[in-house]
Each structure stands twice: as structure tokens, then as C-alpha cells.
Write a protein that holds these residues in place. Structure first.
Motif, PDB file in Angstrom:
ATOM      1  N   LYS A   1       0.833  -1.189   0.000  1.00 46.58           N
ATOM      2  CA  LYS A   1       0.000   0.000   0.000  1.00 46.58           C
ATOM      3  C   LYS A   1       0.876   1.251   0.000  1.00 46.58           C
ATOM      4  CE  LYS A   1      -3.787   2.373   2.446  1.00 46.58           C
ATOM      5  NZ  LYS A   1      -3.128   3.675   2.616  1.00 46.58           N
ATOM      6  N   THR A   2       0.685   2.088  -0.994  1.00 46.75           N
ATOM      7  CA  THR A   2       1.379   3.369  -1.061  1.00 46.75           C
ATOM      8  C   THR A   2       0.411   4.477  -0.654  1.00 46.75           C
ATOM      9  OG1 THR A   2       0.930   3.384  -3.449  1.00 46.75           O
ATOM     10  CG2 THR A   2       3.102   2.612  -2.743  1.00 46.75           C
ATOM     11  N   ASP A   3       0.864   5.718  -0.662  1.00 48.34           N
ATOM     12  CA  ASP A   3       0.098   6.784  -0.021  1.00 48.34           C
ATOM     13  C   ASP A   3      -1.112   7.265  -0.808  1.00 48.34           C
ATOM     14  OD1 ASP A   3       1.873   6.678   2.059  1.00 48.34           O
ATOM     15  OD2 ASP A   3       3.084   8.389   1.384  1.00 48.34           O
ATOM     16  N   TYR A   4      -0.951   7.403  -2.140  1.00 50.70           N
ATOM     17  CA  TYR A   4      -2.012   8.023  -2.933  1.00 50.70           C
ATOM     18  C   TYR A   4      -2.297   7.227  -4.198  1.00 50.70           C
ATOM     19  CZ  TYR A   4      -1.321  12.148   0.010  1.00 50.70           C
ATOM     20  OH  TYR A   4      -1.221  12.998   1.075  1.00 50.70           O
ATOM     21  N   ARG A   5      -3.550   7.309  -4.640  1.00 45.83           N
ATOM     22  CA  ARG A   5      -3.935   6.771  -5.930  1.00 45.83           C
ATOM     23  C   ARG A   5      -4.888   7.775  -6.592  1.00 45.83           C
ATOM     24  NH1 ARG A   5      -3.616   5.310  -1.679  1.00 45.83           N
ATOM     25  NH2 ARG A   5      -2.987   3.193  -2.090  1.00 45.83           N
ATOM     26  N   TYR A   6      -4.932   7.727  -7.909  1.00 46.99           N
ATOM     27  CA  TYR A   6      -5.768   8.644  -8.692  1.00 46.99           C
ATOM     28  C   TYR A   6      -7.142   8.014  -8.890  1.00 46.99           C
ATOM     29  CZ  TYR A   6      -7.251  11.557 -12.681  1.00 46.99           C
ATOM     30  OH  TYR A   6      -7.936  12.397 -13.527  1.00 46.99           O
ATOM     31  N   LEU A   7      -8.190   8.842  -8.828  1.00 45.28           N
ATOM     32  CA  LEU A   7      -9.552   8.352  -8.959  1.00 45.28           C
ATOM     33  C   LEU A   7     -10.373   9.345  -9.774  1.00 45.28           C
ATOM     34  CD1 LEU A   7     -10.995   5.847  -7.773  1.00 45.28           C
ATOM     35  CD2 LEU A   7     -11.841   7.312  -5.935  1.00 45.28           C
ATOM     36  N   SER A   8     -11.085   8.830 -10.774  1.00 44.47           N
ATOM     37  CA  SER A   8     -11.946   9.676 -11.592  1.00 44.47           C
ATOM     38  C   SER A   8     -13.206   8.900 -11.949  1.00 44.47           C
ATOM     39  CB  SER A   8     -11.215  10.113 -12.862  1.00 44.47           C
ATOM     40  OG  SER A   8     -12.021  10.966 -13.654  1.00 44.47           O
ATOM     41  N   TYR A   9     -14.341   9.602 -12.013  1.00 46.09           N
ATOM     42  CA  TYR A   9     -15.624   8.969 -12.305  1.00 46.09           C
ATOM     43  C   TYR A   9     -16.218   9.523 -13.601  1.00 46.09           C
ATOM     44  CZ  TYR A   9     -15.623   7.047  -7.572  1.00 46.09           C
ATOM     45  OH  TYR A   9     -15.301   6.352  -6.430  1.00 46.09           O
ATOM     46  N   TRP A  10     -16.808   8.619 -14.374  1.00 47.10           N
ATOM     47  CA  TRP A  10     -17.543   8.982 -15.590  1.00 47.10           C
ATOM     48  C   TRP A  10     -19.032   8.831 -15.321  1.00 47.10           C
ATOM     49  CZ3 TRP A  10     -20.997   6.841 -19.055  1.00 47.10           C
ATOM     50  CH2 TRP A  10     -21.056   7.401 -20.341  1.00 47.10           C
ATOM     51  N   LYS A  11     -19.787   9.893 -15.529  1.00 48.25           N
ATOM     52  CA  LYS A  11     -21.218   9.880 -15.274  1.00 48.25           C
ATOM     53  C   LYS A  11     -21.870  10.920 -16.172  1.00 48.25           C
ATOM     54  CE  LYS A  11     -24.491   9.822 -11.390  1.00 48.25           C
ATOM     55  NZ  LYS A  11     -24.631   9.983  -9.916  1.00 48.25           N
ATOM     56  N   ASN A  12     -23.063  10.612 -16.655  1.00 49.22           N
ATOM     57  CA  ASN A  12     -23.798  11.528 -17.538  1.00 49.22           C
ATOM     58  C   ASN A  12     -22.975  11.949 -18.751  1.00 49.22           C
ATOM     59  OD1 ASN A  12     -26.045  11.503 -15.784  1.00 49.22           O
ATOM     60  ND2 ASN A  12     -25.115  13.103 -14.522  1.00 49.22           N
ATOM     61  N   GLY A  13     -22.199  10.992 -19.256  1.00 42.93           N
ATOM     62  CA  GLY A  13     -21.481  11.218 -20.499  1.00 42.93           C
ATOM     63  C   GLY A  13     -20.174  11.953 -20.419  1.00 42.93           C
ATOM     64  N   LYS A  14     -19.631  12.161 -19.219  1.00 43.41           N
ATOM     65  CA  LYS A  14     -18.346  12.861 -19.133  1.00 43.41           C
ATOM     66  C   LYS A  14     -17.590  12.461 -17.868  1.00 43.41           C
ATOM     67  CE  LYS A  14     -20.301  16.991 -16.913  1.00 43.41           C
ATOM     68  NZ  LYS A  14     -20.434  18.471 -16.998  1.00 43.41           N
ATOM     69  N   TRP A  15     -16.271  12.691 -17.914  1.00 44.76           N
ATOM     70  CA  TRP A  15     -15.399  12.431 -16.769  1.00 44.76           C
ATOM     71  C   TRP A  15     -15.370  13.659 -15.854  1.00 44.76           C
ATOM     72  CZ3 TRP A  15     -13.732   7.706 -15.777  1.00 44.76           C
ATOM     73  CH2 TRP A  15     -13.583   6.797 -16.831  1.00 44.76           C
ATOM     74  N   ASP A  16     -15.245  13.411 -14.550  1.00 46.66           N
ATOM     75  CA  ASP A  16     -14.997  14.521 -13.634  1.00 46.66           C
ATOM     76  C   ASP A  16     -13.518  14.916 -13.717  1.00 46.66           C
ATOM     77  OD1 ASP A  16     -13.533  12.700 -12.125  1.00 46.66           O
ATOM     78  OD2 ASP A  16     -15.032  12.492 -10.537  1.00 46.66           O
ATOM     79  N   ASP A  17     -13.082  15.823 -12.866  1.00 46.84           N
ATOM     80  CA  ASP A  17     -11.709  16.333 -12.941  1.00 46.84           C
ATOM     81  C   ASP A  17     -10.681  15.376 -12.363  1.00 46.84           C
ATOM     82  OD1 ASP A  17     -12.547  18.642 -14.174  1.00 46.84           O
ATOM     83  OD2 ASP A  17     -12.804  19.744 -12.289  1.00 46.84           O
ATOM     84  N   GLY A  18     -11.113  14.347 -11.637  1.00 42.92           N
ATOM     85  CA  GLY A  18     -10.171  13.400 -11.051  1.00 42.92           C
ATOM     86  C   GLY A  18      -9.493  13.970  -9.819  1.00 42.92           C
ATOM     87  N   THR A  19      -9.072  13.084  -8.931  1.00 40.87           N
ATOM     88  CA  THR A  19      -8.439  13.529  -7.695  1.00 40.87           C
ATOM     89  C   THR A  19      -7.515  12.448  -7.163  1.00 40.87           C
ATOM     90  OG1 THR A  19      -8.892  14.419  -5.481  1.00 40.87           O
ATOM     91  CG2 THR A  19     -10.255  12.587  -6.198  1.00 40.87           C
TER      92      THR A  19
ATOM     93  N   VAL B   1       0.313  10.494  -9.720  1.00 42.48           N
ATOM     94  CA  VAL B   1       0.494   9.347  -8.825  1.00 42.48           C
ATOM     95  C   VAL B   1       1.979   9.134  -8.507  1.00 42.48           C
ATOM     96  CG1 VAL B   1       0.219   6.839  -8.617  1.00 42.48           C
ATOM     97  CG2 VAL B   1      -1.632   8.229  -9.561  1.00 42.48           C
ATOM     98  N   VAL B   2       2.821   9.262  -9.517  1.00 45.19           N
ATOM     99  CA  VAL B   2       4.257   9.071  -9.299  1.00 45.19           C
ATOM    100  C   VAL B   2       4.808  10.145  -8.354  1.00 45.19           C
ATOM    101  CG1 VAL B   2       6.532   9.072 -10.398  1.00 45.19           C
ATOM    102  CG2 VAL B   2       4.606   7.891 -11.485  1.00 45.19           C
ATOM    103  N   LYS B   3       4.447  11.397  -8.611  1.00 48.41           N
ATOM    104  CA  LYS B   3       4.925  12.484  -7.751  1.00 48.41           C
ATOM    105  C   LYS B   3       4.451  12.319  -6.312  1.00 48.41           C
ATOM    106  CE  LYS B   3       5.203  16.035 -11.390  1.00 48.41           C
ATOM    107  NZ  LYS B   3       4.575  17.274 -11.914  1.00 48.41           N
ATOM    108  N   ALA B   4       3.189  11.942  -6.143  1.00 47.55           N
ATOM    109  CA  ALA B   4       2.618  11.816  -4.802  1.00 47.55           C
ATOM    110  C   ALA B   4       3.213  10.645  -4.027  1.00 47.55           C
ATOM    111  CB  ALA B   4       1.107  11.664  -4.893  1.00 47.55           C
ATOM    112  N   ASN B   5       3.773   9.674  -4.756  1.00 49.32           N
ATOM    113  CA  ASN B   5       4.350   8.484  -4.118  1.00 49.32           C
ATOM    114  C   ASN B   5       5.844   8.350  -4.406  1.00 49.32           C
ATOM    115  OD1 ASN B   5       1.830   6.998  -3.033  1.00 49.32           O
ATOM    116  ND2 ASN B   5       1.276   7.460  -5.163  1.00 49.32           N
ATOM    117  N   GLU B   6       6.497   9.488  -4.637  1.00 49.92           N
ATOM    118  CA  GLU B   6       7.904   9.449  -5.042  1.00 49.92           C
ATOM    119  C   GLU B   6       8.785   8.712  -4.048  1.00 49.92           C
ATOM    120  OE1 GLU B   6      11.572  12.461  -6.284  1.00 49.92           O
ATOM    121  OE2 GLU B   6       9.552  13.277  -5.943  1.00 49.92           O
TER     122      GLU B   6
END
Length: 340
Positions: A18-36, A108-113
Motif C-alpha cells: 500500500k502506497t500513499d495516494y492513488r488517482y480516482l476519476s468517475y464517468w457519469k452523464n457522459g463525461k469524466w470529472d476532474d479526477g483527484t 500518482v508518481v509524484k505523490a508516491n515518489e
């Protein structure tokens, strides 16, 4: 990088950490959110998610490398992005634009360098981008929502003590259907490989080799990797088939064999009864880079290539060239290395 991580860098395997951070983004109503970025390594989805019932799940595998000067290299991330787009299209899933994909990888790479193994340990940061169909579904149709994520783990060299040839068993099972999903990196391809892989391991082979599903006369894949052979007249040959996953490592080796080693290269049929043409053979992929093949068991016959204990000279040169590029020790072809 302010955080430090205490790991046995010299003895990392290929297992989940387990590392510290992972990227997450959701697609809904035909588009992706900004991701976090999130610290939560648990995925929360509906019980009706198509990933759970109908196999709407695709993934990628790639690595980040620490260079001698302290920099961080990504190896051909645009190719991973494009392959994932093709996989998604095959399963009627929305695609991630290449620029968004690469930016998410960099985040993800920067956050888990701190988890990138130090230069000289032969380790790397393995990245697993994946997409799954989620939402409240039940009918056999594309999902109403999707989740795209990238997590990472530090991994060691696939080979302890250097490249070591291993033996493989040709399976009676098919990896994928002739006009199925073999060329897409989808979960179902790997679920179906567990049984033949287990049977090969029980017979003390490294993994199963799959023949083409139509005629069962041609080599297609070696476990979850691509096959290549070096003929006795120094030609680099790798199978071509619409049911083979197009390996980024394989296409990189095709280029390097021709442009750096001066070999003739060819994608063509590799008939299982014509293995005598090869002086060396190997499997290639992101995890292992190159896995030299000592011998192949086919029914009652066991064919040995260069050696069961020593790596062939051309295989060794290709490994040195490819890993040298990845770690920044050897000049890379234009566009192959992306700095983080």
C-alpha cells in the motif's frame, strides 16, 4: 521529496504494498470529472456494477524508474494510454484522453515518489491504471457509470541474480477466442489463464504457452507475455495474430533489434513444429521485461534453445539496451522517455 520510506529495496518482490495516494476519476452523464488523488485504497461500488457480473474491466501495467541523477523516467506512457483506449473501445467503455492519462500517471508518481526504489537496486515503481463499469445495473449492456483509477507499488527486479532461463509448457487450453478479446487487456483473459498456469506450475514449468485458437499450430503468448525468438541466422521473429495482446515491450524490442543491433525483424507465424529455427527465445512484457526461455515442452517433446542455464548473447544485449533506456543509462529513441 520530504518523506522517506524504509523498505528492503534490494529484496523487493512483485507483491502488493500500500502506497500513499492513488488517482480516482468517475464517468457519469457522459463525461469524466476532474479526477483527484485519494489515500483510500478501497473501492466502493454498487452491487450492480458490470465489472462484477459482465467483465467490463480493463487495465494497464507500466513503470516509473529512478535515474542516476535522481530524476524519474516514464517509459512510453502514450503507448499505454492508446492501448487502454483500444481495450475500452472493445468493451464499449468510455476512453481516457492520452493527455489526461499521462497527467494522472505523473500525479500518482509524484505523490508516491518516496516509494520509487533507488537507482542501482534494479527496482521500479509499478503503476496499475484500470477502469471498471460501475453503477446500478443488472441487464447485459454497458454500464451507466465508470471508475478510472491508477495505483502504484514498488517492485524489485524480476530476476534475482540476473537473467535466468526457465522452461515452459504448451497448454491444451486457449487463452482467447479467435475473434474475441485477445488483443485487449481485459480481466477475463487473465481469469481464464489461471487454471492452465497452475497446471504448468504443478509440473515445474514457469507458465503455460498458448497456441492460436483456430489451428493450434502456432505459438501466440507465453503466460501473460509475448513470445520472441532469435533465429540461427540472427533474425528477430515474434508472432503476429489478432488474438495476441500488442505488447509495448515487444514493439520496443522489435525497434531496438533492428535499429540498435542491426537484426532483421519480422512479425509472422511461429509454428510449434518449427522451433529448431531458433537459437534463442524469450518472453517479454512490462513486469519481466525479458524472460529467457530455456526450453519448451510440447506433448512428449522437449525443445531446448540456447541453454537451460545461460542467457543467449542477443537476448542479453536486448535486455541491456532496453533497461538502459528505461533507467536513463542509454540514449532513448525520440519520444520514448517522459520525465516526471
Amino acid at each position: 521529496m520530504s518523506k522517506t520510506v524504509e523498505l528492503d529495496w534490494e529484496n523487493l518482490g512483485f507483491s502488493y504494498i500500500k502506497t500513499d495516494y492513488r488517482y480516482l476519476s468517475y464517468w457519469k452523464n457522459g463525461k469524466w470529472d476532474d479526477g483527484t488523488l485519494t489515500e483510500d485504497n478501497k473501492v466502493h461500488i454498487s452491487e450492480g456494477s458490470t465489472a462484477l457480473h459482465y467483465g467490463q474491466t480493463v487495465f494497464e501495467g507500466m513503470k516509473a524508474y529512478r535515474t542516476k541523477d535522481g530524476g524519474i523516467n516514464l517509459f512510453r506512457p502514450d503507448q499505454n494510454a492508446e492501448r487502454m483506449q483500444r481495450s475500452c473501445s472493445r468493451l464499449l467503455m468510455p476512453t481516457i484522453p492520452t493527455s489526461v492519462f499521462i497527467d494522472a500517471v505523473k500525479q500518482v508518481v509524484k505523490a508516491n515518489e518516496a516509494y520509487i526504489p533507488p537507482y542501482g537496486t534494479d527496482g521500479s515503481l509499478y503503476l496499475r491504471p484500470y477502469m471498471i463499469g460501475i453503477g446500478d445495473n443488472i441487464g447485459v449492456k454497458p454500464a451507466s457509470e465508470y471508475l478510472f483509477s491508477i495505483f502504484c507499488i514498488p517492485v524489485g527486479s524480476y530476476f534475482k541474480g540476473g537473467l535466468i532461463p526457465t522452461n515452459f509448457l504448451i497448454s491444451d487450453y486457449d487463452r482467447a477466442a479467435g475473434n474475441g478479446t485477445g488483443a485487449a487487456k481485459v480481466g477475463g483473459n487473465y481469469g481464464g489463464s489461471l487454471l492452465p498456469g497452475s497446471e504448468a506450475h504443478k509440473r515445474n514449468f514457469s507458465d503455460a504457452i498458448y497456441l492460436d485458437p483456430i489451428t493450434h499450430t502456432k505459438i501466440e503468448e507465453v503466460g501473460s507475455a509475448n513470445f520472441f525468438g532469435i533465429t540461427k541466422d540472427h533474425k528477430f521473429i515474434t508472432p503476429y495474430s489478432p488474438s495476441i495482446l500488442p505488447s509495448i515491450t515487444k514493439y520496443s524490442l522489435l525497434y531496438l533489434a533492428k535499429e540498435r543491433l542491426g537484426l532483421e525483424v519480422e512479425e509472422s507465424d511461429v509454428y510449434v513444429d518449427e522451433l529448431d529455427q531458433f537459437a534463442e527465445a524469450g518472453a517479454c512484457g512490462t513486469a519481466a521485461v525479458i524472460s529467457p526461455i530455456g526450453g519448451i515442452q510440447y506433448k512428449e517433446d522437449f525443445h531446448v534453445f540456447y541453454s537451460e542455464t545461460e542467457v543467449g548473447p542477443i537476448t542479453q544485449k536486448l535486455y541491456n539496451e532496453l533497461t538502459g533506456i528505461q533507467y536513463g543509462e542509454v540514449p532513448a529513441p525520440e519520444g520514448w522517455i517522459v520525465k516526471v
